[in-house]
Design a protein around this motif. Structure first.
Motif, PDB file in Angstrom:
ATOM      1  N   ASP A  90       0.830  -1.202   0.000  1.00  0.00           N
ATOM      2  CA  ASP A  90       0.000   0.000   0.000  1.00  0.00           C
ATOM      3  C   ASP A  90       0.867   1.256   0.000  1.00  0.00           C
ATOM      4  OD1 ASP A  90      -2.370  -1.441  -0.036  1.00  0.00           O
ATOM      5  OD2 ASP A  90      -2.515  -1.500   2.152  1.00  0.00           O
ATOM      6  N   ALA A  94       0.983   3.969  -2.983  1.00  0.00           N
ATOM      7  CA  ALA A  94       0.767   5.385  -2.700  1.00  0.00           C
ATOM      8  C   ALA A  94       1.869   6.246  -3.310  1.00  0.00           C
ATOM      9  CB  ALA A  94       0.685   5.613  -1.197  1.00  0.00           C
ATOM     10  N   ARG A  98       1.214   8.949  -6.179  1.00  0.00           N
ATOM     11  CA  ARG A  98       1.606  10.342  -5.961  1.00  0.00           C
ATOM     12  C   ARG A  98       2.430  10.850  -7.142  1.00  0.00           C
ATOM     13  NH1 ARG A  98       3.807   9.654  -1.393  1.00  0.00           N
ATOM     14  NH2 ARG A  98       1.976  10.169  -0.160  1.00  0.00           N
TER      15      ARG A  98
END
Length: 272
Positions: A90, A94, A98
């Motif tokens: 995760d 992320a 981003r």
């Protein structure tokens, strides 16, 4: 990010992961500032870059953005040590989401973004160059999507790279990890101009001056149209473009520009 104003220039904190400097002429320079790490895109850098791009997006006085970097390299891609510091998928997801957001922010900016490239631009660093609207490189710059050398296909850089250069060339870079030099990058369409390292700032300034001399209204409208029509079938693209140029003919800048052409004088842009 802390700013102070000096002689018509706004400068960012020297210790910030991304420095921001805006001139009175409306050129905003965002500078990656991790030279010891070859400006690798850590989460802190990506967050700072995203925040800076958001701020620029909402600034009506910005006419052009230069994406620059301190040190010997433009950008060595993602921070591999940071990625290996966790096994949490995760967290990894992320980070890449981003980064993908940052790339899309660059394209969504209403003003042109110019990559000023020195040294290495690898993996996500090459992705930054491919994502920028324009790129000026020093003749000693080198480019690669070299994740494959570390057992990782450069999936996200592939999105930008494959939209800049021919499919077979992009795929060869992705599966071999080999570097190309600045002259090859120019020939393949990854960068626009190649100059001697000592001439890099002058070349970028010349390009920003060319852009800033044009109608800001037309540039902003034009960039949005350019990327929208690229994703559409030919008929839809022409429909969109016809509607855009018809609407733009009624703008103050278009009326002024056409009148100036007819009168054989320099236009005075009204930016509306």
């Amino acid at each position: 990010m802390t700013h102070s104003s000096t002689a018509g220039t706004v400068k960012a904190d020297d210790d910030a992961p991304v420095q921001r400097q805006t001139t009175a002429g409306g050129v905003c320079t965002l500078t990656l500032n991790r030279p010891a790490q070859y400006n690798a895109l850590s989460d802190d850098v990506l967050t700072a870059l995203s925040d800076a791009l958001s701020s620029v997006h909402d600034d009506p006085d910005t006419r052009c953005v230069v994406l620059s970097a301190n040190g010997r390299a433009f950008c060595a891609g993602h921070d591999l040590k940071e990625l290996r510091s966790t096994e949490d998928p995760d967290r990894h997801r992320a980070t890449f989401e981003r980064c993908s957001t940052v790339m899309q922010q660059i394209l969504a900016l209403p003003v042109p973004v110019i990559a000023r490239v020195q040294g290495l631009a690898t993996a996500a660093g090459c992705q930054l160059v491919a994502t920028a609207d324009l790129a000026v490189a020093a003749d000693n710059a080198r480019f690669a999507v070299s994740g494959i050398n570390a057992g990782l296909f450069c999936s996200t850089p592939a999105v930008a790279l494959s939209r800049n250069i021919a499919t077979k060339r992009a795929f060869e870079m992705l599966v071999t990890g080999e570097f190309i030099d600045a002259a090859t990058a120019r020939d393949w369409g990854l960068v626009n101009r190649v100059v001697a390292p000592d001439d890099l700032d002058e070349a970028v300034t010349a390009l920003t001056q060319q852009i800033c001399a044009k109608s800001s209204y037309a540039i902003r409208r034009g960039k949005a149209l350019f990327y929208h029509q690229l994703e559409e079938p030919l008929s839809a693209a022409y429909t969109r473009a016809s509607a855009a140029i018809s609407a733009d003919l009624s703008s103050a800048d278009a009326r002024e520009g056409i009148d100036a052409f007819i009168d054989k004088r320099a236009p005075v842009w009204r930016d509306a």
